[in-house]
Scaffold this active site. Sequence first.
Site, PDB file in Angstrom:
ATOM      1  N   SER A  88      47.940  34.672  36.627  1.00  0.00           N
ATOM      2  CA  SER A  88      46.904  35.447  35.943  1.00  0.00           C
ATOM      3  C   SER A  88      47.068  36.923  36.268  1.00  0.00           C
ATOM      4  CB  SER A  88      45.534  34.953  36.408  1.00  0.00           C
ATOM      5  OG  SER A  88      44.510  35.711  35.824  1.00  0.00           O
TER       6      SER A  88
ATOM      7  N   HIS B  35      39.022  39.970  28.822  1.00  0.00           N
ATOM      8  CA  HIS B  35      37.599  40.252  29.100  1.00  0.00           C
ATOM      9  C   HIS B  35      36.858  41.129  28.096  1.00  0.00           C
ATOM     10  CE1 HIS B  35      38.374  38.011  32.600  1.00  0.00           C
ATOM     11  NE2 HIS B  35      38.669  38.968  33.440  1.00  0.00           N
TER      12      HIS B  35
ATOM     13  N   CYS C 194      34.566  42.318  40.221  1.00  0.00           N
ATOM     14  CA  CYS C 194      35.333  41.447  41.113  1.00  0.00           C
ATOM     15  C   CYS C 194      35.107  41.757  42.583  1.00  0.00           C
ATOM     16  CB  CYS C 194      36.813  41.578  40.774  1.00  0.00           C
ATOM     17  SG  CYS C 194      37.861  40.628  41.862  1.00  0.00           S
TER      18      CYS C 194
ATOM     19  N   CYS D 269      42.810  44.001  46.690  1.00  0.00           N
ATOM     20  CA  CYS D 269      43.416  44.308  45.394  1.00  0.00           C
ATOM     21  C   CYS D 269      43.084  45.747  45.053  1.00  0.00           C
ATOM     22  CB  CYS D 269      42.846  43.379  44.324  1.00  0.00           C
ATOM     23  SG  CYS D 269      43.544  43.667  42.680  1.00  0.00           S
TER      24      CYS D 269
ATOM     25  N   CYS E  47      36.108  34.431  43.108  1.00  0.00           N
ATOM     26  CA  CYS E  47      37.231  34.958  43.878  1.00  0.00           C
ATOM     27  C   CYS E  47      36.770  36.054  44.829  1.00  0.00           C
ATOM     28  CB  CYS E  47      38.254  35.584  42.953  1.00  0.00           C
ATOM     29  SG  CYS E  47      39.007  34.414  41.874  1.00  0.00           S
TER      30      CYS E  47
HETATM   31  N1  SAH Z   1      44.264  39.796  39.533  1.00  0.00           N
HETATM   32  C1  SAH Z   1      44.472  38.756  38.608  1.00  0.00           C
HETATM   33  C2  SAH Z   1      44.289  37.383  39.195  1.00  0.00           C
HETATM   34  C3  SAH Z   1      43.160  37.220  40.168  1.00  0.00           C
HETATM   35  S1  SAH Z   1      41.525  37.333  39.502  1.00  0.00           S
HETATM   36  C4  SAH Z   1      43.601  38.940  37.381  1.00  0.00           C
HETATM   37  O1  SAH Z   1      42.733  39.804  37.420  1.00  0.00           O
HETATM   38  O2  SAH Z   1      43.834  38.252  36.416  1.00  0.00           O
HETATM   39  C5  SAH Z   1      41.364  35.771  38.675  1.00  0.00           C
HETATM   40  C6  SAH Z   1      40.403  35.744  37.525  1.00  0.00           C
HETATM   41  O3  SAH Z   1      39.048  35.820  37.990  1.00  0.00           O
HETATM   42  C7  SAH Z   1      40.582  36.901  36.557  1.00  0.00           C
HETATM   43  O4  SAH Z   1      40.537  36.465  35.226  1.00  0.00           O
HETATM   44  C8  SAH Z   1      39.386  37.759  36.897  1.00  0.00           C
HETATM   45  O5  SAH Z   1      39.080  38.632  35.870  1.00  0.00           O
HETATM   46  C9  SAH Z   1      38.339  36.721  37.180  1.00  0.00           C
HETATM   47  N2  SAH Z   1      37.163  37.209  37.903  1.00  0.00           N
HETATM   48  C10 SAH Z   1      37.103  38.094  38.915  1.00  0.00           C
HETATM   49  N3  SAH Z   1      35.833  38.307  39.303  1.00  0.00           N
HETATM   50  C11 SAH Z   1      35.061  37.523  38.523  1.00  0.00           C
HETATM   51  C12 SAH Z   1      33.652  37.295  38.429  1.00  0.00           C
HETATM   52  N4  SAH Z   1      32.793  37.905  39.213  1.00  0.00           N
HETATM   53  N5  SAH Z   1      33.225  36.415  37.503  1.00  0.00           N
HETATM   54  C13 SAH Z   1      34.101  35.762  36.679  1.00  0.00           C
HETATM   55  N6  SAH Z   1      35.419  35.938  36.718  1.00  0.00           N
HETATM   56  C14 SAH Z   1      35.904  36.824  37.626  1.00  0.00           C
HETATM   57 FE1  SF4 Z   2      42.167  42.570  41.229  1.00  0.00          FE
HETATM   58 FE2  SF4 Z   2      42.039  40.548  39.481  1.00  0.00          FE
HETATM   59 FE3  SF4 Z   2      39.896  41.278  40.939  1.00  0.00          FE
HETATM   60 FE4  SF4 Z   2      40.751  42.851  39.000  1.00  0.00          FE
HETATM   61  S1  SF4 Z   2      39.935  40.767  38.768  1.00  0.00           S
HETATM   62  S2  SF4 Z   2      40.160  43.528  41.065  1.00  0.00           S
HETATM   63  S3  SF4 Z   2      42.948  42.586  39.145  1.00  0.00           S
HETATM   64  S4  SF4 Z   2      41.792  40.424  41.709  1.00  0.00           S
END
Ligand code: SAH
Ligand code: SF4
Length: 348
Positions: A189, A214, A117, A110, A331
């Site tokens: 999302s 967030h 993330c 991404c 994720c």
């Molecule tokens: N890119 C999109 C969908 C994939 S991420 C987005 O960002 O919405 C899916 C969800 O997981 C998003 O709400 C993201 O903010 C959350 N997420 C990513 N890393 C995370 C983490 N370490 N702890 C909690 N939520 C997280």
């Molecule tokens: Fe990409 Fe969603 Fe992760 Fe942000 S939270 S880096 S938009 S996958």
Amino acid sequence: MTEIKSLTIQELKEELAAMGEKPFRAGQIFKWLHGGVESFEEMSNLSKDLRARLAERFILTVPQVARKQVSQVDGTVKYLWRLRDGDCVESVLMHYEHGVSVCVSTQVGCRMGCKFCASGLNGLKRHLSAGEILDEVLFMQKDSGETVSNIVLMGTGEPLDNYDNVLKFLHLVSCPEGVNIGQRHISLSTSGIADKIEKLAGEKLQITLSVSLHAPDDETRSSIMPVNDAYPVERLMRACRYYFDTTGRRISYEYMMARDKTDRPWQAEKLASLLRGRPAHVNLIPLNEVAESPLRPSRPETVRRFQQALEKRGVTATVRRKLGPDIDAACGQLRRRELQKQQDTGRF
Ligand code: SAH
Ligand code: SF4
């Protein structure tokens, strides 16, 4: 060559017509494809000749299970798929009272660069095709023997950064001749690409839009999500309003609870005032720790207080239950481990 699973029935009919075949064959082939066949050979109601010609003309993608983790606690299954070109993506299958829900990836990596993330740490490798996203659903059904009833586009990738393929996937997966998962059972999302949210509104889909907010203030949000520099909170909220006005679908807001970063009392107040008068639902997500990030999860009592502060101001909020606590739940973490392993062993 064309990936056959990225084609709609209509497109498949046109392809068959061009091959001098009867259009009704498209329905038969579509059924086989969406049932998860692994070769054209398996399509036993087609002539041998047609099967051979399809194999010459089209690519049939068949992802392989590179790794699979099953939670001993709640049966959640996490898959790491190896794709045709060797790239890997993750999906998760979860059991709820109302059925089986799957979380699918939309890109390999991404490029949005959110600080918390694991998916984004190595940037974007490539988009997934519509057929490859569909494959995640098809092959989880096949591997688990279960029927998927809900889909969330919350795995690796920013769905609206891969707009056309994701839109096609939504049409394919909700097609009555295929797996037929109703759009009301699908959530997308996004990190908040405001102009794409407005574009999506115009498609008049029945899916649920989930916005990863967030933080309610630009300073905090920009410090953890670079996308906020391009589309600040006010711009994003305008797009969300437009989405609701156009589709009539209530938006769900994801709000990650990070200690002393996003969980302060004034942020609950600001969030409530942002959402006042909007049909909205807030999902409070306890942060999953990622080794590369200094962010830490909020304390459970802080999460509870934050939730109460929202409810008191008329905003409905739930705390997301953590599924598969004993497997890598966040994720991108499984793929990242695999990438590191490959780097360590010099396979990259
Ligand atoms: N890119 C999109 C969908 C994939 S991420 C987005 O960002 O919405 C899916 C969800 O997981 C998003 O709400 C993201 O903010 C959350 N997420 C990513 N890393 C995370 C983490 N370490 N702890 C909690 N939520 C997280
Ligand atoms: Fe990409 Fe969603 Fe992760 Fe942000 S939270 S880096 S938009 S996958």
